[in-house]
Design a protein around this motif. Structure first.
Motif, short mmCIF file in Angstrom:
data_model
loop_
_atom_site.label_atom_id
_atom_site.label_comp_id
_atom_site.label_asym_id
_atom_site.label_seq_id
_atom_site.Cartn_x
_atom_site.Cartn_y
_atom_site.Cartn_z
N LYS A 19 0.81 -1.22 0.00
CA LYS A 19 0.00 0.00 0.00
C LYS A 19 0.84 1.27 0.00
O LYS A 19 0.50 2.25 -0.67
CB LYS A 19 -0.92 0.01 1.21
CG LYS A 19 -2.03 -1.01 1.14
CD LYS A 19 -2.86 -0.96 2.42
CE LYS A 19 -3.95 -2.01 2.39
NZ LYS A 19 -4.70 -2.05 3.66
N ASN A 20 1.94 1.28 0.78
CA ASN A 20 2.72 2.51 0.97
C ASN A 20 4.03 2.54 0.20
O ASN A 20 4.66 3.59 0.11
CB ASN A 20 3.02 2.71 2.46
CG ASN A 20 1.77 2.71 3.30
OD1 ASN A 20 0.73 3.19 2.88
ND2 ASN A 20 1.86 2.14 4.48
N GLY A 21 4.49 1.39 -0.26
CA GLY A 21 5.76 1.33 -0.98
C GLY A 21 6.97 1.12 -0.10
O GLY A 21 8.02 0.72 -0.57
N SER A 22 6.84 1.41 1.20
CA SER A 22 7.97 1.23 2.12
C SER A 22 7.47 1.09 3.55
O SER A 22 6.34 1.50 3.87
CB SER A 22 8.95 2.40 2.02
OG SER A 22 8.37 3.58 2.52
N VAL A 23 8.33 0.52 4.40
CA VAL A 23 8.04 0.38 5.83
C VAL A 23 9.32 0.63 6.62
O VAL A 23 10.42 0.50 6.08
CB VAL A 23 7.49 -1.03 6.19
CG1 VAL A 23 6.13 -1.27 5.57
CG2 VAL A 23 8.46 -2.11 5.80
N SER A 24 9.15 0.98 7.89
CA SER A 24 10.30 1.12 8.79
C SER A 24 9.83 0.80 10.20
O SER A 24 8.63 0.73 10.48
CB SER A 24 10.89 2.54 8.74
OG SER A 24 10.05 3.45 9.43
N ILE A 25 10.77 0.63 11.09
CA ILE A 25 10.47 0.34 12.49
C ILE A 25 9.66 1.47 13.12
O ILE A 25 8.89 1.25 14.04
CB ILE A 25 11.77 0.04 13.29
CG1 ILE A 25 11.46 -0.52 14.67
CG2 ILE A 25 12.63 1.28 13.41
CD1 ILE A 25 10.91 -1.91 14.68
N LYS A 26 9.80 2.69 12.62
CA LYS A 26 9.04 3.81 13.19
C LYS A 26 7.54 3.62 13.00
O LYS A 26 6.75 4.06 13.83
CB LYS A 26 9.50 5.12 12.57
CG LYS A 26 10.89 5.52 13.05
CD LYS A 26 11.18 6.95 12.81
CE LYS A 26 10.71 7.72 14.00
NZ LYS A 26 11.26 9.02 14.17
#
Length: 89
Positions: A19-26
């Motif tokens: 959905k967003n194209g990227s993820v991070s621990i934040k």
């Protein structure tokens, strides 16, 4: 694109990637094992992810570094097929 509701944590991380194209621990600070889920997607399910280092500050004002994992657009269809396969009870 309409995805079915994620039924496990690996599917939840992959859903956010799609959905967003990227993820991070934040964005997943509440999830224990976030980095393990990302590694599973990359290694076990062969989804290629691009990694970039980002900087920020923690709640105490100290500088931190963390990784942002991105899904290349050319791998979106493959990621969707993996999502359908892993999103089971």
């Amino acid at each position: 694109m309409k995805l079915s509701r994620p039924l496990n944590t690996t599917a939840e991380v992959l859903s956010a990637l799609i959905k967003n194209g990227s993820v991070s621990i934040k964005g997943f600070s509440w999830m224990e094992g976030f980095r393990t889920r990302v590694s599973e997607l990359n290694i076990k399910h062969s989804i290629p992810l691009l990694k970039t280092t980002e900087t920020g500050t923690n709640k105490h004002g100290n500088p931190i570094r963390y990784k942002r994992h991105s899904l290349p657009p050319e791998n979106l269809e493959f990621a969707l097929s993996v999502y359908e396969k892993i999103n089971k009870n």
